[in-house]
Design a protein around this motif. Structure first.
Motif, PDB file in Angstrom:
ATOM      1  N   LEU A  59       8.423   6.564   5.060  1.00  0.00           N
ATOM      2  CA  LEU A  59       7.631   7.661   5.217  1.00  0.00           C
ATOM      3  C   LEU A  59       8.274   8.779   4.745  1.00  0.00           C
ATOM      4  O   LEU A  59       9.557   9.038   4.921  1.00  0.00           O
ATOM      5  N   ASN A  60       7.321  10.014   4.162  1.00  0.00           N
ATOM      6  CA  ASN A  60       8.246  11.135   3.721  1.00  0.00           C
ATOM      7  C   ASN A  60       7.512  12.265   4.533  1.00  0.00           C
ATOM      8  O   ASN A  60       6.199  12.343   4.746  1.00  0.00           O
ATOM      9  N   LEU A  61       8.523  13.184   4.979  1.00  0.00           N
ATOM     10  CA  LEU A  61       7.582  14.135   5.861  1.00  0.00           C
ATOM     11  C   LEU A  61       8.056  15.405   5.334  1.00  0.00           C
ATOM     12  O   LEU A  61       9.109  15.744   4.926  1.00  0.00           O
ATOM     13  N   SER A  68       3.469  13.153   4.695  1.00  0.00           N
ATOM     14  CA  SER A  68       2.793  13.452   3.331  1.00  0.00           C
ATOM     15  C   SER A  68       2.657  12.059   2.540  1.00  0.00           C
ATOM     16  O   SER A  68       1.932  12.171   1.611  1.00  0.00           O
ATOM     17  N   SER A  69       3.763  11.188   2.953  1.00  0.00           N
ATOM     18  CA  SER A  69       3.233   9.947   2.162  1.00  0.00           C
ATOM     19  C   SER A  69       3.811   8.749   3.148  1.00  0.00           C
ATOM     20  O   SER A  69       4.747   8.845   4.092  1.00  0.00           O
ATOM     21  N   TYR A  70       3.333   7.344   2.966  1.00  0.00           N
ATOM     22  CA  TYR A  70       3.379   6.212   3.790  1.00  0.00           C
ATOM     23  C   TYR A  70       3.295   5.064   2.876  1.00  0.00           C
ATOM     24  O   TYR A  70       2.374   5.139   2.377  1.00  0.00           O
ATOM     25  N   MET A 123       0.836  -1.217  -0.050  1.00  0.00           N
ATOM     26  CA  MET A 123      -0.037   0.025   0.045  1.00  0.00           C
ATOM     27  C   MET A 123       0.870   1.169  -0.086  1.00  0.00           C
ATOM     28  O   MET A 123       2.063   1.269   0.515  1.00  0.00           O
ATOM     29  N   SER A 124       0.295   2.310  -0.584  1.00  0.00           N
ATOM     30  CA  SER A 124       0.940   3.392  -0.510  1.00  0.00           C
ATOM     31  C   SER A 124      -0.037   4.485  -0.203  1.00  0.00           C
ATOM     32  O   SER A 124      -0.972   4.811  -1.008  1.00  0.00           O
ATOM     33  N   TYR A 125       0.056   5.601   0.742  1.00  0.00           N
ATOM     34  CA  TYR A 125      -0.825   6.436   1.296  1.00  0.00           C
ATOM     35  C   TYR A 125      -0.106   7.927   1.125  1.00  0.00           C
ATOM     36  O   TYR A 125       0.893   8.115   1.445  1.00  0.00           O
ATOM     37  N   THR A 126      -1.136   8.697   0.415  1.00  0.00           N
ATOM     38  CA  THR A 126      -0.528   9.956   0.173  1.00  0.00           C
ATOM     39  C   THR A 126      -1.489  11.044   0.842  1.00  0.00           C
ATOM     40  O   THR A 126      -2.382  10.973   0.809  1.00  0.00           O
ATOM     41  N   ASP A 127      -0.863  12.109   1.481  1.00  0.00           N
ATOM     42  CA  ASP A 127      -1.616  13.293   2.084  1.00  0.00           C
ATOM     43  C   ASP A 127      -1.057  14.479   1.720  1.00  0.00           C
ATOM     44  O   ASP A 127      -0.391  15.266   2.415  1.00  0.00           O
ATOM     45  N   PRO A 128      -1.191  14.946   0.389  1.00  0.00           N
ATOM     46  CA  PRO A 128      -0.502  16.392  -0.279  1.00  0.00           C
ATOM     47  C   PRO A 128      -0.844  17.600   0.402  1.00  0.00           C
ATOM     48  O   PRO A 128      -0.502  18.304   0.491  1.00  0.00           O
ATOM     49  N   ALA A 129      -2.324  17.491   1.024  1.00  0.00           N
ATOM     50  CA  ALA A 129      -2.818  18.371   1.862  1.00  0.00           C
ATOM     51  C   ALA A 129      -2.782  18.709   2.982  1.00  0.00           C
ATOM     52  O   ALA A 129      -3.059  19.586   3.777  1.00  0.00           O
ATOM     53  N   ALA A 130      -1.555  17.860   3.818  1.00  0.00           N
ATOM     54  CA  ALA A 130      -1.320  17.803   5.074  1.00  0.00           C
ATOM     55  C   ALA A 130      -0.593  19.060   5.252  1.00  0.00           C
ATOM     56  O   ALA A 130       0.050  19.655   4.599  1.00  0.00           O
TER      57      ALA A 130
END
Length: 425
Positions: free
Chosen positions: A342-344, A350-352, A268-275
């Motif tokens: 994870l990218n922060l 912002s991604s996991y 799985m790859s989760y992204t939250d660009p609006a974080a």
């Protein structure tokens, strides 16, 4: 009689209305009345225990230097590794002095001085090392990332020396005060005398002079389903919509965040660009934020070690490497499994990315396998050296899916100068 029936009916209607109002306010997904954390996350499914930073930060290997160009290596979670590291954690290091690495004869130090070398692969921020070792705060030193700690003896001296190597490459810090005697170091070094002999190759990596034993293991597995991941990662899973991609993967999105699931890879790859960025951050604080994120969003499905702390712009990359026993489980293009990434941005994830696979209780089967050492290993490495410079060689597990679960096969992993890791064929 009719009046009593009307009264009863009215009470029932009022009660029903109150019950419906309660569920609308407190139960419907997306209601602002639902209790939330500071990150707008509703904790639901536990997919593993939470973990403390102190349990995720430790060296990837411990090289024991015994003088006369004799060496051996202890790997994480092995008996002597745990014993020596726990003793070093109880010692204090203070009064750091900055030195140029050009003024230190590393080759002489490696070949002739008894000592213990702890390596941290891509490096660990000093602020995090302070959590696992008794390092006294130092303003200049705290801004560094350390990829090696070398504790050694000098002939006819009673005090041990301790060097902390910066990832910058040309800088090293020496602890002016180290709570270790030469006798302490010698006692630790003596643990390696009856262990497998290793040879230093060009001062870059070590190979064993004999075959080493590892365990090939096969496990039954479970797979986290997409509903679990949605409940863990979305504030309101009920409003997500599903998009099927041409490559067979599925994307779930609430118009802000997205969760991509690759069923064949079980990844799985989760992204939250609006974080929203939380403000200024550092590599050390981003690692702690990453650990908190995993703790809150499912937990840890095994043993992990902080592997990569990327000090980049505009994001910091944090990678946790999974272990089975003393050795890491590789993440390969053919089968992504052994890492959480994870990218922060300024302390906000912002991604996991992670595998959806977890091992069920118990091991289905085990058998001892030998990894070749000595001249046979040298011959196999020559082909790799024709392509790229080798910076490290270490035992690892290559994962593969079977009909009944997952198999971990012992292999030699080779890290190249460009940072890629390949499996020795």
């Amino acid at each position: 009689m009719k009046e009593k029936l009307k009264t009863v009916l009215l009470v029932l209607l009022v009660t029903s209305s109150l019950v419906q109002s309660y569920f609308l306010m407190y139960r419907l997904p997306g209601s602002d009345s639902v209790a939330k954390t500071a990150t707008n996350y509703i904790k639901t499914d536990d997919m593993g225990p939470e973990e403390r930073a102190e349990n995720l930060i430790y060296p990837d290997k411990m090289v024991i230097h015994m003088g006369g160009d004799k060496h051996t290596i202890f790997y994480p979670h092995s008996t002597f590794y745990d014993l020596i590291f726990s003793r070093l954690q109880a010692r204090s290091f203070d009064s750091f002095q900055r030195r140029s690495i050009q003024n230190i004869d590393i080759s002489e130090l490696r070949a002739q001085n008894d000592g213990i070398e702890l390596t941290f692969a891509s490096g660990v921020p000093v602020t995090l090392l302070e959590r696992v070792m008794q390092i006294q705060p130092d303003a200049l030193f705290q801004a560094e990332q350390i990829d090696r700690i070398w504790i050694y003896n000098v002939k006819n001296e009673t005090k041990a020396h301790a060097l902390f190597f910066s990832t910058e490459g040309d800088v090293v810090y020496e602890a002016g005060k180290a709570d270790l005697t030469a006798q302490d170091v010698q006692q630790h070094v003596d643990f390696g005398k009856e262990w497998t002999a290793y040879t230093s190759i060009k001062g870059s990596y070590y190979i064993p002079e004999s075959d080493i034993d590892m365990v090939e293991a096969e496990f039954e597995i479970g797979v986290y389903d997409t509903e679990q991941m949605q409940r863990s990662l979305f504030v309101d899973p009920s409003i997500t919509r599903n998009i099927r991609e041409k490559d067979g993967s599925e994307i779930y999105t609430d118009s802000k965040r997205s969760l991509q699931v690759r069923q064949e890879q079980k990844w799985m790859s989760y992204t939250d660009p609006a974080a929203l960025p939380a403000g200024e951050s550092s590599a050390g604080s981003d690692v702690l934020a990453a650990i908190d994120f995993v703790n809150q969003h499912g937990g840890w499905n095994g043993d992990y070690r902080l592997s990569v702390v990327g000090d980049g712009e505009p994001e910091n990359k944090v990678v946790f490497q999974q272990y089975y026993g003393a050795y890491p489980v590789l993440d390969t293009p053919q089968f992504q499994y052994g890492v959480m990434t994870l990218n922060l941005q300024q302390g906000t994830v912002s991604s996991y990315q992670r595998s959806l696979i977890y091992s069920e209780s118990g091991v289905a089967s085990k058998k001892v396998k030998k990894l070749q050492g000595g001249d046979k290993l040298r011959a196999r490495l020559k082909d790799v050296e024709k392509i790229s410079v080798i910076v490290d060689v270490y035992p690892a597990y290559q994962p593969s899916l079977t009909k009944n679960g997952i198999r971990l096969t012992p292999v030699w992993a080779v890290r190249l100068q460009n940072g890629t890791v390949t499996v020795l064929k």
